[in-house]
Design a protein around this motif. Structure first.
Motif, mmCIF file in Angstrom:
data_model
loop_
_atom_site.group_PDB
_atom_site.id
_atom_site.type_symbol
_atom_site.label_atom_id
_atom_site.label_comp_id
_atom_site.label_asym_id
_atom_site.label_seq_id
_atom_site.Cartn_x
_atom_site.Cartn_y
_atom_site.Cartn_z
ATOM 1 N N ALA A 87 50.159 36.547 -39.634
ATOM 2 C CA ALA A 87 50.215 35.592 -38.603
ATOM 3 C C ALA A 87 49.528 34.188 -39.088
ATOM 4 O O ALA A 87 49.855 33.192 -39.151
ATOM 5 C CB ALA A 87 49.413 36.184 -37.333
ATOM 6 N N ALA A 88 48.427 34.502 -39.894
ATOM 7 C CA ALA A 88 47.778 33.222 -40.641
ATOM 8 C C ALA A 88 48.715 32.650 -41.715
ATOM 9 O O ALA A 88 48.728 31.454 -41.674
ATOM 10 C CB ALA A 88 46.438 33.824 -41.181
ATOM 11 N N ARG A 89 49.310 33.361 -42.548
ATOM 12 C CA ARG A 89 50.329 32.883 -43.402
ATOM 13 C C ARG A 89 51.488 32.199 -42.702
ATOM 14 O O ARG A 89 52.004 31.068 -43.113
ATOM 15 C CB ARG A 89 50.876 33.958 -44.095
ATOM 16 N N TYR A 90 51.886 32.820 -41.671
ATOM 17 C CA TYR A 90 52.989 32.001 -40.851
ATOM 18 C C TYR A 90 52.586 30.683 -40.498
ATOM 19 O O TYR A 90 53.286 29.779 -40.323
ATOM 20 C CB TYR A 90 53.432 33.122 -39.737
ATOM 21 N N LEU A 91 51.289 30.649 -39.842
ATOM 22 C CA LEU A 91 50.698 29.609 -39.368
ATOM 23 C C LEU A 91 50.634 28.437 -40.634
ATOM 24 O O LEU A 91 50.949 27.278 -40.470
ATOM 25 C CB LEU A 91 49.165 29.798 -38.780
ATOM 26 N N ASP A 97 55.413 22.538 -42.467
ATOM 27 C CA ASP A 97 56.728 22.174 -42.184
ATOM 28 C C ASP A 97 56.693 21.087 -41.170
ATOM 29 O O ASP A 97 57.648 20.516 -40.664
ATOM 30 C CB ASP A 97 57.593 23.410 -41.514
ATOM 31 N N THR A 98 55.281 20.628 -41.069
ATOM 32 C CA THR A 98 55.046 19.670 -39.778
ATOM 33 C C THR A 98 55.344 18.403 -40.535
ATOM 34 O O THR A 98 55.021 17.933 -41.697
ATOM 35 C CB THR A 98 53.765 19.877 -39.273
ATOM 36 N N ARG A 141 57.861 19.230 -28.662
ATOM 37 C CA ARG A 141 58.326 20.544 -27.720
ATOM 38 C C ARG A 141 59.232 21.300 -28.400
ATOM 39 O O ARG A 141 59.479 22.618 -28.425
ATOM 40 C CB ARG A 141 58.873 19.763 -26.375
ATOM 41 N N LEU A 142 60.306 20.893 -28.941
ATOM 42 C CA LEU A 142 61.409 21.460 -29.504
ATOM 43 C C LEU A 142 60.785 22.144 -30.700
ATOM 44 O O LEU A 142 61.356 23.207 -31.193
ATOM 45 C CB LEU A 142 62.370 20.267 -30.264
ATOM 46 N N PHE A 143 59.957 21.682 -31.741
ATOM 47 C CA PHE A 143 59.234 22.122 -32.744
ATOM 48 C C PHE A 143 58.568 23.496 -32.301
ATOM 49 O O PHE A 143 58.651 24.540 -32.968
ATOM 50 C CB PHE A 143 58.106 21.365 -33.547
ATOM 51 N N LEU A 144 57.919 23.416 -31.363
ATOM 52 C CA LEU A 144 57.104 24.423 -30.742
ATOM 53 C C LEU A 144 58.053 25.779 -30.419
ATOM 54 O O LEU A 144 57.855 26.999 -30.688
ATOM 55 C CB LEU A 144 56.062 24.220 -29.827
ATOM 56 N N ALA A 145 58.971 25.390 -29.614
ATOM 57 C CA ALA A 145 60.078 26.316 -29.125
ATOM 58 C C ALA A 145 60.670 27.025 -30.262
ATOM 59 O O ALA A 145 60.791 28.285 -30.040
ATOM 60 C CB ALA A 145 60.938 25.678 -28.402
ATOM 61 N N ASP A 146 60.880 26.225 -31.199
ATOM 62 C CA ASP A 146 61.512 27.165 -32.573
ATOM 63 C C ASP A 146 60.510 27.942 -33.175
ATOM 64 O O ASP A 146 61.053 29.061 -33.443
ATOM 65 C CB ASP A 146 62.035 25.955 -33.375
ATOM 66 N N LYS A 147 59.441 27.298 -33.422
ATOM 67 C CA LYS A 147 58.305 28.310 -34.286
ATOM 68 C C LYS A 147 58.052 29.483 -33.590
ATOM 69 O O LYS A 147 57.492 30.364 -34.251
ATOM 70 C CB LYS A 147 57.036 27.321 -34.656
ATOM 71 N N MET A 369 43.492 12.342 -36.740
ATOM 72 C CA MET A 369 44.206 13.282 -35.742
ATOM 73 C C MET A 369 45.582 13.302 -35.554
ATOM 74 O O MET A 369 46.189 13.981 -35.181
ATOM 75 C CB MET A 369 43.596 13.044 -34.408
ATOM 76 N N LEU A 370 45.957 11.893 -36.051
ATOM 77 C CA LEU A 370 47.435 11.695 -35.771
ATOM 78 C C LEU A 370 48.210 11.617 -37.198
ATOM 79 O O LEU A 370 49.517 11.229 -37.220
ATOM 80 C CB LEU A 370 47.661 10.500 -34.975
ATOM 81 N N LEU A 371 47.529 11.876 -38.317
ATOM 82 C CA LEU A 371 47.941 12.019 -39.604
ATOM 83 C C LEU A 371 48.826 13.300 -40.143
ATOM 84 O O LEU A 371 48.317 14.027 -40.714
ATOM 85 C CB LEU A 371 46.967 11.456 -40.741
ATOM 86 N N PHE A 372 49.863 13.456 -39.343
ATOM 87 C CA PHE A 372 50.911 14.665 -39.791
ATOM 88 C C PHE A 372 51.358 14.328 -40.985
ATOM 89 O O PHE A 372 52.970 14.093 -40.739
ATOM 90 C CB PHE A 372 51.682 14.803 -38.589
ATOM 91 N N GLU A 373 50.910 14.017 -41.860
ATOM 92 C CA GLU A 373 51.602 13.667 -43.269
ATOM 93 C C GLU A 373 51.182 15.090 -44.160
ATOM 94 O O GLU A 373 50.169 15.581 -44.514
ATOM 95 C CB GLU A 373 50.977 12.708 -43.890
ATOM 96 N N ARG A 374 52.415 15.413 -45.005
ATOM 97 C CA ARG A 374 52.497 16.798 -45.617
ATOM 98 C C ARG A 374 51.294 16.881 -46.836
ATOM 99 O O ARG A 374 50.365 17.741 -46.644
ATOM 100 C CB ARG A 374 53.881 16.811 -46.179
ATOM 101 N N GLU A 375 51.020 15.617 -47.452
ATOM 102 C CA GLU A 375 49.904 15.763 -48.494
ATOM 103 C C GLU A 375 48.671 16.045 -47.824
ATOM 104 O O GLU A 375 47.878 16.688 -48.338
ATOM 105 C CB GLU A 375 49.836 14.428 -49.272
ATOM 106 N N TYR A 376 48.252 15.069 -46.644
ATOM 107 C CA TYR A 376 46.973 15.243 -46.026
ATOM 108 C C TYR A 376 46.696 16.671 -45.443
ATOM 109 O O TYR A 376 45.786 17.541 -45.600
ATOM 110 C CB TYR A 376 46.944 14.256 -44.997
ATOM 111 N N ILE A 377 47.793 17.380 -44.801
ATOM 112 C CA ILE A 377 47.882 18.687 -44.330
ATOM 113 C C ILE A 377 47.782 19.610 -45.320
ATOM 114 O O ILE A 377 46.781 20.614 -45.121
ATOM 115 C CB ILE A 377 49.093 18.818 -43.325
#
Length: 401
Positions: A87-91, A97-98, A141-147, A369-377
């Motif tokens: 579960a942690a690895r899937y998270l 992927d965000t 909403r679409l992203f959560l529904a898919d994941k 809090m809004l920096l959904f940027e791959r390198e930062y994450i």
């Protein structure tokens, strides 16, 4: 003489029974987890959870509570198949992927201004058009529904985990804008709700809409309608973030914050020069709303634990000391966000520039809090993993029964 022997035998039997009761092994403690909010900063929690899963394969947290973006992490843990590590690895995969486009609509600066200042009448601009959040979150909403493999908003994986016994209860915290109360939605078996003047617990199947509501940052993201009321971010009035876990019977609680605990010298160091920008003030407000409450609640729990341990068990009135382990970043995640500020574009870039964020603060908390940027994450996930490695002995002691 016979009577005396009979009395002595009864006493011996009673003493033997009491010794047996006192020497019997205690029941295994119930483990719970609280994942606090922090927007994109909540990816840090995924790194900690992955390390725990790798180093302690038997670790399990059957009682889960999520607030704000922590609700996203909790829902993934509760609905994923396989072990805790799986579960942690899937998270982690989900966070990697965000992107900004998968969280909120990346409209142009012109569209944002046009929509915000659109008038109700062609002849006047008395009152701006009612805006349901500056950023629209349909992509989330679409992203959560898919994941989460949701079916019409329902999350079958949570029910599967409850039936298998891997999970006992999942709690998602929201704020009811209609009443001002903190509402915790709990899915589980044999759950008793609770009622306080400012917070309530309601048994309900967790859906994507509950998660959307819990993550709805005030002013920035639109409120979510559930039933006949509108709900927003669960951290707004959440003064006792550990309370749901206590209500649900957790005896050992792991709480993962995204707030960096500054030293006194760091706290005394000015982070801005000149008049504070609006984003600086907004960042302080967000920290107060979403992150500071956990620290206060943890201090309160420590004091209660100390008092309970001084009382004989018969006087505790069913109260019990609770083992709490709080984990938090070893570095300031806000400062890390400043290194990525020049990569922001679209509506978020406009808001950042217009509210005076650029170069005005060494630690732009609201931006982080809004920096959904791959390198930062990815940076945050790695920091979480290393922080957990550093505190391995604390985690082992916490998990050892």
């Amino acid at each position: 003489m016979v009577s005396d022997l009979g009395s002595q035998t009864m006493q011996n039997n009673l003493i033997s029974r009491m010794r047996g009761l006192l020497s019997s092994p205690p029941e295994d403690p119930r483990f719970g987890m609280l994942l606090s909010g922090g927007g994109a900063r909540s990816s840090y929690q995924a790194g900690i959870l992955t390390y725990i899963g790798e180093e302690f394969p038997d670790a399990n947290f059957p009682i889960l509570t999520g607030v704000s973006a922590g609700a996203i992490n909790v829902s993934h843990l509760a609905s994923a198949e396989g072990s805790f590590l799986d579960a942690a690895r899937y998270l982690v995969d989900c966070w990697n992927d965000t992107s900004q486009e998968k969280i909120f609509e990346s409209q142009s600066s012109f569209s944002l201004i046009k929509g915000y200042f659109k008038s109700r009448s062609p002849d006047t601009i008395e009152g701006l058009e009612t805006t349901r959040g500056l950023l629209q979150t349909n992509p989330l909403r679409l992203f959560l529904a898919d994941k989460l493999n949701a079916v019409e908003g329902r999350i079958p994986g949570i029910g599967d985990s409850l039936r298998s016994g891997r999970v006992e209860a999942v709690a998602i915290v929201t704020t009811n804008y209609t009443t001002g109360q903190t509402v915790t939605w709990v899915q589980g078996s044999d759950i008793e709700g609770w009622q306080r003047p400012t917070r309530v617990g309601i048994q309900s199947d967790i859906t994507v809409e509950h998660i959307m509501a819990s993550t709805s940052l005030p002013l920035l993201f639109p409120a979510i309608q559930i039933g006949g009321a509108w709900y927003g971010d669960g951290g707004i009035r959440f003064s006792a973030p550990l309370a749901p876990l206590v209500h649900l019977g957790a005896q050992r609680i792991l709480a993962i914050s995204t707030r960096y605990d500054r030293s006194r010298s760091e706290a005394d160091m000015p982070e801005i020069s000149g008049y504070p920008a609006t984003t600086r003030i907004f960042g302080l407000l967000l920290n107060a709303v979403f992150l500071d409450a956990l620290d206060q609640d943890a201090r309160t729990m420590a004091r209660i634990n100390s008092l309970l341990r001084q009382l004989p068990r018969r006087k505790r009135k069913h109260m019990r000391p609770i083992h709490l382990l709080v984990m938090r970043p070893s570095v300031d995640l806000g400062k890390l966000a400043a290194e990525h500020e020049n990569k922001i574009s679209g509506a978020l870039g406009l808001i950042t520039r217009s509210l005076g964020s650029s170069g005005s603060s060494k630690s732009p908390d609201w931006l982080s809090m809004l920096l959904f940027e791959r390198e930062y994450i990815q940076q945050l996930i790695e920091i979480g993993y290393e922080d957990a490695r550093t505190r391995r002995s604390d985690i082992e002691e916490f998990l050892t029964v």
